[in-house]
Scaffold this motif. Structure first.
Motif, PDB file in Angstrom:
ATOM      1  N   LEU A 344      19.774 109.803-160.266  1.00 52.15           N
ATOM      2  CA  LEU A 344      19.683 111.019-159.455  1.00 52.15           C
ATOM      3  C   LEU A 344      19.669 110.678-157.965  1.00 52.15           C
ATOM      4  O   LEU A 344      20.288 111.370-157.151  1.00 52.15           O
ATOM      5  N   LEU A 345      18.975 109.586-157.593  1.00 49.83           N
ATOM      6  CA  LEU A 345      18.995 109.149-156.197  1.00 49.83           C
ATOM      7  C   LEU A 345      20.406 108.760-155.773  1.00 49.83           C
ATOM      8  O   LEU A 345      20.851 109.065-154.662  1.00 49.83           O
ATOM      9  N   GLN A 346      21.112 108.116-156.672  1.00 51.64           N
ATOM     10  CA  GLN A 346      22.462 107.662-156.359  1.00 51.64           C
ATOM     11  C   GLN A 346      23.402 108.836-156.113  1.00 51.64           C
ATOM     12  O   GLN A 346      24.343 108.732-155.319  1.00 51.64           O
ATOM     13  N   HIS A 347      23.142 109.977-156.773  1.00 54.76           N
ATOM     14  CA  HIS A 347      23.970 111.173-156.552  1.00 54.76           C
ATOM     15  C   HIS A 347      23.932 111.589-155.075  1.00 54.76           C
ATOM     16  O   HIS A 347      24.939 112.059-154.532  1.00 54.76           O
ATOM     17  N   VAL A 348      22.779 111.420-154.452  1.00 56.65           N
ATOM     18  CA  VAL A 348      22.643 111.798-153.039  1.00 56.65           C
ATOM     19  C   VAL A 348      23.493 110.874-152.166  1.00 56.65           C
ATOM     20  O   VAL A 348      24.213 111.320-151.268  1.00 56.65           O
ATOM     21  N   PHE A 349      23.434 109.570-152.433  1.00 61.84           N
ATOM     22  CA  PHE A 349      24.266 108.620-151.680  1.00 61.84           C
ATOM     23  C   PHE A 349      25.751 108.864-151.930  1.00 61.84           C
ATOM     24  O   PHE A 349      26.581 108.757-151.015  1.00 61.84           O
ATOM     25  N   ALA A 355      25.895 104.596-146.496  1.00 63.64           N
ATOM     26  CA  ALA A 355      24.477 104.253-146.596  1.00 63.64           C
ATOM     27  C   ALA A 355      23.888 104.119-145.195  1.00 63.64           C
ATOM     28  O   ALA A 355      24.163 103.132-144.500  1.00 63.64           O
ATOM     29  N   PRO A 356      23.101 105.081-144.729  1.00 59.36           N
ATOM     30  CA  PRO A 356      22.524 105.021-143.381  1.00 59.36           C
ATOM     31  C   PRO A 356      21.600 103.814-143.227  1.00 59.36           C
ATOM     32  O   PRO A 356      20.748 103.553-144.085  1.00 59.36           O
ATOM     33  N   GLY A 361      18.305 100.007-144.408  1.00 59.22           N
ATOM     34  CA  GLY A 361      18.188  98.821-143.571  1.00 59.22           C
ATOM     35  C   GLY A 361      19.548  98.242-143.252  1.00 59.22           C
ATOM     36  O   GLY A 361      20.526  98.478-143.973  1.00 59.22           O
ATOM     37  N   LYS A 362      19.622  97.487-142.177  1.00 59.54           N
ATOM     38  CA  LYS A 362      20.894  96.894-141.772  1.00 59.54           C
ATOM     39  C   LYS A 362      21.359  95.887-142.817  1.00 59.54           C
ATOM     40  O   LYS A 362      20.641  94.949-143.164  1.00 59.54           O
ATOM     41  N   GLY A 363      22.560  96.119-143.338  1.00 58.30           N
ATOM     42  CA  GLY A 363      23.103  95.245-144.371  1.00 58.30           C
ATOM     43  C   GLY A 363      22.619  95.579-145.768  1.00 58.30           C
ATOM     44  O   GLY A 363      23.014  94.925-146.741  1.00 58.30           O
ATOM     45  N   GLY A 364      21.764  96.576-145.907  1.00 65.55           N
ATOM     46  CA  GLY A 364      21.255  96.964-147.218  1.00 65.55           C
ATOM     47  C   GLY A 364      22.266  97.775-148.003  1.00 65.55           C
ATOM     48  O   GLY A 364      23.309  98.176-147.487  1.00 65.55           O
ATOM     49  N   ASP A 365      21.969  98.016-149.272  1.00 71.54           N
ATOM     50  CA  ASP A 365      22.875  98.799-150.111  1.00 71.54           C
ATOM     51  C   ASP A 365      22.088  99.834-150.897  1.00 71.54           C
ATOM     52  O   ASP A 365      20.884  99.658-151.154  1.00 71.54           O
ATOM     53  N   PRO A 366      22.748 100.933-151.284  1.00 66.27           N
ATOM     54  CA  PRO A 366      22.051 102.019-151.986  1.00 66.27           C
ATOM     55  C   PRO A 366      21.394 101.596-153.290  1.00 66.27           C
ATOM     56  O   PRO A 366      20.287 102.045-153.597  1.00 66.27           O
ATOM     57  N   ASP A 367      22.061 100.717-154.081  1.00 65.74           N
ATOM     58  CA  ASP A 367      21.498 100.327-155.375  1.00 65.74           C
ATOM     59  C   ASP A 367      20.138  99.654-155.208  1.00 65.74           C
ATOM     60  O   ASP A 367      19.174  99.974-155.916  1.00 65.74           O
ATOM     61  N   PHE A 373      12.792 102.045-154.046  1.00 64.55           N
ATOM     62  CA  PHE A 373      12.127 103.338-153.889  1.00 64.55           C
ATOM     63  C   PHE A 373      11.498 103.769-155.214  1.00 64.55           C
ATOM     64  O   PHE A 373      10.362 104.264-155.241  1.00 64.55           O
ATOM     65  N   ASN A 374      12.218 103.566-156.320  1.00 70.18           N
ATOM     66  CA  ASN A 374      11.694 103.945-157.634  1.00 70.18           C
ATOM     67  C   ASN A 374      10.447 103.140-157.972  1.00 70.18           C
ATOM     68  O   ASN A 374       9.479 103.663-158.532  1.00 70.18           O
ATOM     69  N   THR A 375      10.452 101.853-157.628  1.00 70.48           N
ATOM     70  CA  THR A 375       9.285 101.008-157.885  1.00 70.48           C
ATOM     71  C   THR A 375       8.062 101.503-157.103  1.00 70.48           C
ATOM     72  O   THR A 375       6.958 101.592-157.641  1.00 70.48           O
ATOM     73  N   ALA A 376       8.307 101.852-155.823  1.00 74.36           N
ATOM     74  CA  ALA A 376       7.204 102.375-155.001  1.00 74.36           C
ATOM     75  C   ALA A 376       6.705 103.707-155.548  1.00 74.36           C
ATOM     76  O   ALA A 376       5.490 103.969-155.566  1.00 74.36           O
ATOM     77  N   TYR A 377       7.615 104.541-155.987  1.00 75.64           N
ATOM     78  CA  TYR A 377       7.276 105.858-156.546  1.00 75.64           C
ATOM     79  C   TYR A 377       6.422 105.698-157.801  1.00 75.64           C
ATOM     80  O   TYR A 377       5.365 106.325-157.947  1.00 75.64           O
TER      81      TYR A 377
END
Length: 430
Positions: A344-349, A355-356, A361-367, A373-377
């Motif tokens: 569901l998060l990936q749908h937003v990306f 990927a902002p 983060g700089k050089g980061g990726d959505p996956d 984010f899911n781990t923190a949640y």
């Protein structure tokens, strides 16, 4: 001139309690919760005691009149009564809204129009009814004066199901105060309907506009009810499209902002109205069923500033889940939405198409971001997971809100380059 309807106003007025020839006096106090009505009652002990019975019907609407004119109070409930054996008791009623009308006994459960004001709207829309011009001498080297002109601009339609328009307004007191002349300006949100629509239907669109402004600034933006209109409650028979609008007061109309967190002149939006696509703005206002749930949940996190960071992360995470679901449902109407939370998060990306850096983060990726984010949640949601560290929870909640704002800009047709540049400038919001 009638007293403005605002918190702190007290009206002592005559009303009809429903009994024959019983013209009675009540006191109505406008406060942060609505309107408190104190009603002295000359009743015997038993009859007065029954004022506290559960389920007792009260006058709704309650119509009253004093030297400032008529007042209609609605959405009321009893707050109890003090009972005296001496035959003099005091009943208390509380109402959620007041309207400066009543001569025609119209209840205002339905309206043909509603007006509100939202902090930051004029700056975002770049619409101010005042222009200034320096008056130069013949050679253009000397300032001989300044011209300040106040003139309302033509209404700007935003569309949506209730023909939402932005209308400028100004007021000027020709008498200076402390040697200072002032012109107060406002940009109003106005909805109209040819047929009577419920109060809630109009209010719903105004709440969408409040959410819109909060998403634009990334900060809580206060919304206030200004006036309402009914075609069958006009001072005189209309001869053109102009109508008489009634002042109205309802503290619960929009989410209130604590003074220390109110928007100020230094706050800048992520994008401006003229950078968005007008048709997409209209579509967003019309598609309340898709977007109201995720935006309402997300923006609630901005208004509750005393929430623990773990609770803030929970709210943002739930909002992102609802947004991802809505994006998928909108893309495939009638098809069941399935998949994991990270899907569901990936749908937003996927909707964004990029990927902002302010999110991944700089050089980061959505996956990788979706997984983190899911781990923190899950760390703050499930007791059998390690509790997410406070700074990590704060960071992920902040990134999640930025992602929602980036999606919103894309949904309104704002070019990615503009959003990227504004985020680079630090327009992250709260």
């Amino acid at each position: 001139m009638a007293t403005k309807l605002e918190s702190g106003v007290v009206r002592i007025a005559h009303t009809r309690s429903g009994g024959e020839d019983s013209d009675e006096v009540v006191v109505a106090e406008l406060d942060a919760r609505g309107i408190l009505v104190s009603w002295p009652r000359a009743l015997g002990f038993v009859d007065a005691f029954r004022l506290n019975d559960d389920g007792r019907e009260i006058p709704d609407p309650l119509i009253m009149r004093d030297g400032d004119g008529w007042l209609t109070l609605s959405e009321g409930y009893t707050s109890g009564a003090s009972v005296s054996s001496l035959g003099h008791s005091l009943e208390r009623l509380r109402y959620s809204r007041a309207i400066h009308t009543g001569a025609h006994e119209v209840d205002y459960d339905g309206v043909n129009g509603m007006t509100s004001e939202i902090d930051g709207l004029a700056k975002w829309a770049k619409r101010v009814p005042v222009s200034t011009e320096l008056m130069l001498g013949e050679k253009g080297k000397r300032i001989e004066g300044v011209s300040i002109v106040a003139k309302n601009l033509k209404s700007l339609p935003l569309g949506g199901p209730l023909d939402l328009q932005l209308e400028t307004s100004y007021s000027h007191n020709p008498t200076p105060k402390g040697g200072v002349f002032t012109i107060s300006t406002a940009l109003l949100v106005r909805t109209r309907s040819s047929e009577l629509e419920s109060w809630q239907t109009h209010q719903q669109t105004h709440r969408m506009m409040q959410d819109l402004m909060c998403l634009v600034y990334g900060k809580p933006c206060e919304s206030r009810l200004i006036s309402v209109m009914r075609e069958d409650d006009q001072e005189q028979l209309p001869t053109d499209d102009r109508r008489f609008w009634r002042d109205a007061y309802q503290p619960s109309f929009g989410r209130a902002v604590e003074p220390e967190y109110q928007l100020n002149d230094n706050d800048a939006p992520l994008f401006f109205l003229d950078e968005a696509d007008a048709d997409l703005v209209s579509n967003w206002l019309s598609e309340y069923s898709y977007w109201s749930r995720p935006t309402w949940i997300a923006m609630s996190a901005l208004f509750h500033r005393t929430l623990p960071v773990e609770s803030r992360l929970l709210q943002v995470a739930v909002a992102l889940e609802a947004l991802g679901y809505a994006v998928a449902e909108k893309a495939n109407p009638g098809k069941k939405v399935s998949g994991t939370y990270e899907t569901l998060l990936q749908h937003v990306f996927d909707f964004l198409g990029y990927a902002p850096n302010a999110v991944v983060g700089k050089g980061g990726d959505p996956d990788s971001w979706c997984s983190a984010f899911n781990t923190a949640y899950k760390g703050v949601k499930h007791a059998d997971n390690d509790l997410t560290e406070g700074r990590e929870a704060w960071t992920r909640a902040r990134e999640g809100l930025i992602l929602i704002r980036c999606w919103f800009a894309a949904a309104l047709g704002v070019p990615d380059e503009i959003v990227t540049q504004r985020l680079r400038e630090g327009r992250f919001g709260a």
